[in-house]
Design a protein around this motif. Sequence first.
Motif, PDB file in Angstrom:
ATOM      1  N   THR A 133       8.496  -3.190   1.965  1.00  0.00           N
ATOM      2  CA  THR A 133       7.357  -2.092   2.019  1.00  0.00           C
ATOM      3  C   THR A 133       7.018  -2.344   3.571  1.00  0.00           C
ATOM      4  OG1 THR A 133       4.957  -2.081   1.749  1.00  0.00           O
ATOM      5  CG2 THR A 133       5.550  -4.130   2.082  1.00  0.00           C
ATOM      6  N   SER A 134       6.355  -1.350   3.946  1.00  0.00           N
ATOM      7  CA  SER A 134       5.805  -1.098   5.559  1.00  0.00           C
ATOM      8  C   SER A 134       4.350  -1.249   5.714  1.00  0.00           C
ATOM      9  CB  SER A 134       6.480   0.001   6.103  1.00  0.00           C
ATOM     10  OG  SER A 134       6.188   1.351   5.379  1.00  0.00           O
ATOM     11  N   HIS A 135       3.617  -1.193   4.626  1.00  0.00           N
ATOM     12  CA  HIS A 135       2.077  -1.274   4.710  1.00  0.00           C
ATOM     13  C   HIS A 135       1.533  -2.493   3.647  1.00  0.00           C
ATOM     14  CE1 HIS A 135      -1.753   1.393   4.828  1.00  0.00           C
ATOM     15  NE2 HIS A 135      -1.770   0.206   5.255  1.00  0.00           N
TER      16      HIS A 135
ATOM     17  N   ARG B 128      -1.517  -5.089   2.650  1.00  0.00           N
ATOM     18  CA  ARG B 128      -2.955  -5.855   2.855  1.00  0.00           C
ATOM     19  C   ARG B 128      -2.972  -7.251   2.214  1.00  0.00           C
ATOM     20  NH1 ARG B 128      -6.271  -2.200   0.246  1.00  0.00           N
ATOM     21  NH2 ARG B 128      -6.802  -0.938   2.100  1.00  0.00           N
TER      22      ARG B 128
ATOM     23  N   GLY C  96       5.140  -3.881  14.540  1.00  0.00           N
ATOM     24  CA  GLY C  96       3.994  -3.444  13.782  1.00  0.00           C
ATOM     25  C   GLY C  96       2.631  -3.631  14.297  1.00  0.00           C
TER      26      GLY C  96
ATOM     27  N   LEU D 151       0.731  -1.478  -0.074  1.00  0.00           N
ATOM     28  CA  LEU D 151      -0.047   0.151   0.037  1.00  0.00           C
ATOM     29  C   LEU D 151       0.908   1.363  -0.085  1.00  0.00           C
ATOM     30  CD1 LEU D 151      -2.866  -1.099   2.532  1.00  0.00           C
ATOM     31  CD2 LEU D 151      -2.931  -0.936   0.057  1.00  0.00           C
ATOM     32  N   ASP D 152       2.224   1.077   0.433  1.00  0.00           N
ATOM     33  CA  ASP D 152       2.937   2.255   0.352  1.00  0.00           C
ATOM     34  C   ASP D 152       3.781   2.458  -0.706  1.00  0.00           C
ATOM     35  OD1 ASP D 152       4.528   0.393   0.693  1.00  0.00           O
ATOM     36  OD2 ASP D 152       5.546   1.142   2.518  1.00  0.00           O
TER      37      ASP D 152
ATOM     38  N   GLU E 109      -4.573  -6.251   7.494  1.00  0.00           N
ATOM     39  CA  GLU E 109      -3.740  -5.053   7.217  1.00  0.00           C
ATOM     40  C   GLU E 109      -2.570  -4.940   8.146  1.00  0.00           C
ATOM     41  OE1 GLU E 109      -4.393  -0.180   5.998  1.00  0.00           O
ATOM     42  OE2 GLU E 109      -6.050  -1.619   5.741  1.00  0.00           O
TER      43      GLU E 109
ATOM     44  N   THR F 273       0.813  -2.707   9.423  1.00  0.00           N
ATOM     45  CA  THR F 273       1.607  -1.539   9.387  1.00  0.00           C
ATOM     46  C   THR F 273       2.834  -1.716   9.965  1.00  0.00           C
ATOM     47  OG1 THR F 273      -0.220  -0.164   8.882  1.00  0.00           O
ATOM     48  CG2 THR F 273       1.667   0.991   9.450  1.00  0.00           C
TER      49      THR F 273
END
Length: 364
Positions: free
Chosen positions: A342-344, A346, A227, A172-173, A323, A325
């Motif tokens: 990545t850090s985000h 889904r 996270g 997502l990021d 999800e 984060t």
Amino acid sequence: MPISAIIVLSSLAALVLILAVAIAAIRMYRRHSFLHSLFTRGNDRVHYAFIVNPSKPNAKRLKTRIRKYCADKGLKDLTFINTELDRDGRACALQALRDGADVVIAVGGDGTVRTVASALAGTSHAMGIIPIGTGNLFARNMGIPIDDIDAALAVATSHGSCFVDVGRLEMLDSEEDKDAHAFLIIAGTGFDALMIDNTDPTLKKNISWLAYFVSGAQHLFAKKYTGTVTITGADGRARTQESIVFRTLMAGNCGQIPGLSLMPEACWNDGLLDFEIIDTSGGIIGWANLFGDVLHQTITHKAGQSPLSTNSKVEQLQGLSAEITLDKAAPVQVDGDVLGETSHIRFSVERESLCVRVPDSLTR
């Protein structure tokens, strides 16, 4: 040596030989019965497109074998499309559909299968599989014959089919990567992706999937990840856990690997993903405990830890989506393909969106 001892040893040797012959005969009979049941089901009079990974050993020779097999069975409407560095299985499968293919057959490993599946998901077109990769984990989970090309071809060109779930992973990021990447087996972030990313390709060719364990041993003491995880359960309710510390977090559609069960309750058509959050402490003791946990659930066929575990943590949950984060970016993988960091993230699932050719035993 006394005659009586010679007689006993000879009798034991004869018994072992008889048992070996009997086992071989049973295996041959089962294979003959299996192939006979496939060959007598009748063949599809359709256009087959074979998506071939040419980097696999003997890929060129395999094409010749496929053509001969199909000719012997009266299957004449065939297309072969090779994957390339800038054209993966998804792009090839989409081309095959544009060219009028009815059934698209992935000839390769889990990566080729995954990318072909991403194009066929949500369509009415069936996917066949000729497994010639290192792990062939999805084929194993679906009962598709491994190391028997004719048997796999018989399954791929016969009528037995079932619908399976397709998992999706989104980064997502990422500004560049907006795709929802398909996976059929397991996707994850953390240690599992790091292990896959650092596996030596040459070693992988020589010792197959065991090369992953060699790579994993090099990262046993890598830093952990922290996270916030929100999982939406089957009831539609979202549950959030903050500041979770873990070594790896995985989402599974199928949970079996050769000899072991990572997610024993994962089911490929229940419309759910099985999420597994793993952590260890105490150095090598924790990893030994974790291996014991995996053995425990492999034997019991149930998700859960061994009662002897002291330095490992395995939390297993089921849900429709999740999800995550992370405090810092971590590598992610889908069915053994590393996508980057990545850090985000889904995870989601598309229930029974992919039609797969399988042996009759799975369609009953």
